[in-house]
Design an enzyme around this catalytic site. Structure first.
Site, mmCIF file in Angstrom:
data_model
loop_
_atom_site.group_PDB
_atom_site.id
_atom_site.type_symbol
_atom_site.label_atom_id
_atom_site.label_comp_id
_atom_site.label_asym_id
_atom_site.label_seq_id
_atom_site.Cartn_x
_atom_site.Cartn_y
_atom_site.Cartn_z
ATOM 1 N N HIS A 1 0.788 -1.231 -0.035
ATOM 2 C CA HIS A 1 -0.125 0.030 0.044
ATOM 3 C C HIS A 1 0.960 1.069 0.122
ATOM 4 O O HIS A 1 0.699 2.048 -0.512
ATOM 5 C CB HIS A 1 -1.038 -0.173 1.220
ATOM 6 C CG HIS A 1 -2.034 -1.221 1.310
ATOM 7 N ND1 HIS A 1 -3.098 -0.826 0.470
ATOM 8 C CD2 HIS A 1 -1.979 -2.223 1.886
ATOM 9 C CE1 HIS A 1 -3.946 -1.964 0.674
ATOM 10 N NE2 HIS A 1 -3.188 -2.778 1.144
ATOM 11 N N ASP B 1 9.039 5.757 7.516
ATOM 12 C CA ASP B 1 8.471 5.251 8.844
ATOM 13 C C ASP B 1 7.117 6.166 9.097
ATOM 14 O O ASP B 1 7.585 7.400 8.908
ATOM 15 C CB ASP B 1 9.418 5.348 9.826
ATOM 16 C CG ASP B 1 8.977 4.290 10.804
ATOM 17 O OD1 ASP B 1 8.955 3.255 10.647
ATOM 18 O OD2 ASP B 1 8.515 4.803 12.068
HETATM 19 P P1 IMP Z 1 5.766 1.329 10.058
HETATM 20 O O1 IMP Z 1 5.777 2.781 9.229
HETATM 21 O O2 IMP Z 1 6.025 0.309 8.906
HETATM 22 O O3 IMP Z 1 6.171 1.210 11.199
HETATM 23 O O4 IMP Z 1 4.081 1.196 9.969
HETATM 24 C C1 IMP Z 1 3.191 2.204 10.175
HETATM 25 C C2 IMP Z 1 1.948 1.644 10.852
HETATM 26 O O5 IMP Z 1 1.100 3.139 11.078
HETATM 27 C C3 IMP Z 1 1.128 1.207 9.706
HETATM 28 O O6 IMP Z 1 1.252 -0.315 9.874
HETATM 29 C C4 IMP Z 1 -0.176 1.504 10.044
HETATM 30 O O7 IMP Z 1 -0.876 0.563 10.946
HETATM 31 C C5 IMP Z 1 0.018 2.900 10.479
HETATM 32 N N1 IMP Z 1 -0.087 3.874 9.390
HETATM 33 C C6 IMP Z 1 0.751 4.541 8.785
HETATM 34 N N2 IMP Z 1 0.421 5.208 7.699
HETATM 35 C C7 IMP Z 1 -0.713 4.942 7.471
HETATM 36 C C8 IMP Z 1 -1.848 5.388 6.501
HETATM 37 O O8 IMP Z 1 -1.591 5.957 5.594
HETATM 38 N N3 IMP Z 1 -3.060 4.660 6.643
HETATM 39 C C9 IMP Z 1 -3.479 3.665 7.778
HETATM 40 N N4 IMP Z 1 -2.433 3.395 8.522
HETATM 41 C C10 IMP Z 1 -1.238 4.008 8.715
#
Ligand code: IMP
Length: 198
Positions: free
Chosen positions: A23, A77
């Site tokens: 995504h 991140d």
């Molecule tokens: P990471 O950046 O991989 O540590 O994950 C960030 C987490 O924040 C994701 O797994 C989502 O649960 C949440 N997140 C970050 N950006 C979005 C977004 O655009 N939509 C929905 N959830 C988000």
């Protein structure tokens, strides 16, 4: 090919985005497309350091991956920061989503009238020679009382950006690209990248 870095000379100006989240990758592609910046997904594992700073987490992972793959690497991140929960889940958003999920977060906020929250995305672009650049994007909004919509990922079904009346998951791709933290961060990156030679 997804998940693999090839080394043909035509890839010199390709941005390699280390992520396992399709995504995020698709959102990045849509934002960079009008700038004619090519981005490819490198689904290689990355180190996520313990930090409350999204920027530091992204920078460490990008610098490590840039050395490992000997090329310029992009890492993002991001997280959801809920005001009434003092910014939780923030940098732990991925873990919180995987454990208690959208329902669990809503449960933590049950009875709360203050629904303000924001999403933040931090991007780090690192070269194997240790230089790095950071870009960030933020979107203010509110947490809905129940999930709505089926599009997107993560906390999209419960986040309503400021100035709108529907969740990211109800709005779809154009809506997300208009308001999202990631779109803002990638646009900043694009404006810098087209002027530079990294
Ligand atoms: P990471 O950046 O991989 O540590 O994950 C960030 C987490 O924040 C994701 O797994 C989502 O649960 C949440 N997140 C970050 N950006 C979005 C977004 O655009 N939509 C929905 N959830 C988000």
């Amino acid at each position: 090919m997804h998940g693999e870095a090839d080394t043909s000379p035509s890839d010199k100006r390709t941005l390699w985005f280390v992520t396992q989240n399709h995504h995020k990758y698709q959102e990045a592609r849509r934002i960079l497309n009008p700038f004619e910046i090519e981005i490819r997904m490198l689904a290689s594992p990355k180190t996520e350091i313990q930090s409350t700073s999204l920027g530091e987490i992204a920078k460490f992972a990008a610098q490590e991956a840039a050395k490992k793959h000997n090329r310029t690497i992009l890492v993002e991140d991001s997280g959801l920061f809920v005001k009434v929960l003092n910014g939780f889940p923030g940098p732990f958003s991925s873990y919180v989503h995987a454990t208690i999920g959208v329902g669990g977060l809503l449960h933590l906020m049950s009875g709360e009238t203050g629904r303000e929250a924001y999403f933040q995305a931090s991007l780090a672009l690192a070269s194997p020679r240790d230089s790095s650049q950071e870009f960030s994007g933020k979107v203010n909004g509110t947490i809905s009382h129940k999930p709505a919509g089926k599009q997107g990922f993560g906390f999209d079904p419960i986040f309503i950006p400021k100035g709108a009346r529907k969740t990211f998951a109800q709005g779809g791709t154009e809506f997300k690209d208009k308001y999202s933290h990631r779109a803002f961060a990638f646009r900043k990156l694009a404006l810098w990248y087209i002027k530079t030679k990294i």
